[in-house]
Scaffold this motif. Structure first.
Motif: not given
Length: 113
Positions: A46-59
């Motif tokens: 299975a393909c492991k996937t993660s999604v990360c939101v980056e904004m104004s130096g925040l991840s």
């Protein structure tokens, strides 16, 4: 060329038949002894996937946001059959609605994660 008697022909047929049967049985026994080699289908990982939101130096990962919102809902003593999360990048917050209802206090600060 002398002709064979009928009894000699019958004897020849009788001795030939058991020889054929023995050969057939030997092949069947050999086939039973060797199980058919089957190639197992290649297992796909299975393909492991993660999604990360980056904004104004925040991840922040989406999974962390979901966990924080579910924890906030539980702390408020609410039960949700439908939970919607909305990320506001300008405010670095995640707002949520529970069963279609929400408000200003239905909010998780992302910089605290």
């Amino acid at each position: 060329m002398p002709r064979k008697k009928k009894t000699e022909d019958a004897a020849a047929v009788t001795t030939a038949a058991p020889a054929k049967e023995k050969a057939t049985k030997a092949k069947a026994t050999a086939a039973e002894a060797k199980p058919a080699e089957k190639k197992a289908p290649a297992k796909k990982t299975a393909c492991k996937t993660s999604v990360c939101v980056e904004m104004s130096g925040l991840s922040v990962s989406i999974a962390d946001i979901q966990t924080a919102v579910k924890k906030a809902v539980k702390e408020k003593g609410l039960e949700a059959s439908e939970l919607n999360i909305y990320i506001n990048a300008a405010e670095q917050a995640a707002y949520y609605t529970i069963n279609g209802e929400g408000g200003e206090d239905f909010k998780v600060e992302l910089n605290n994660l």
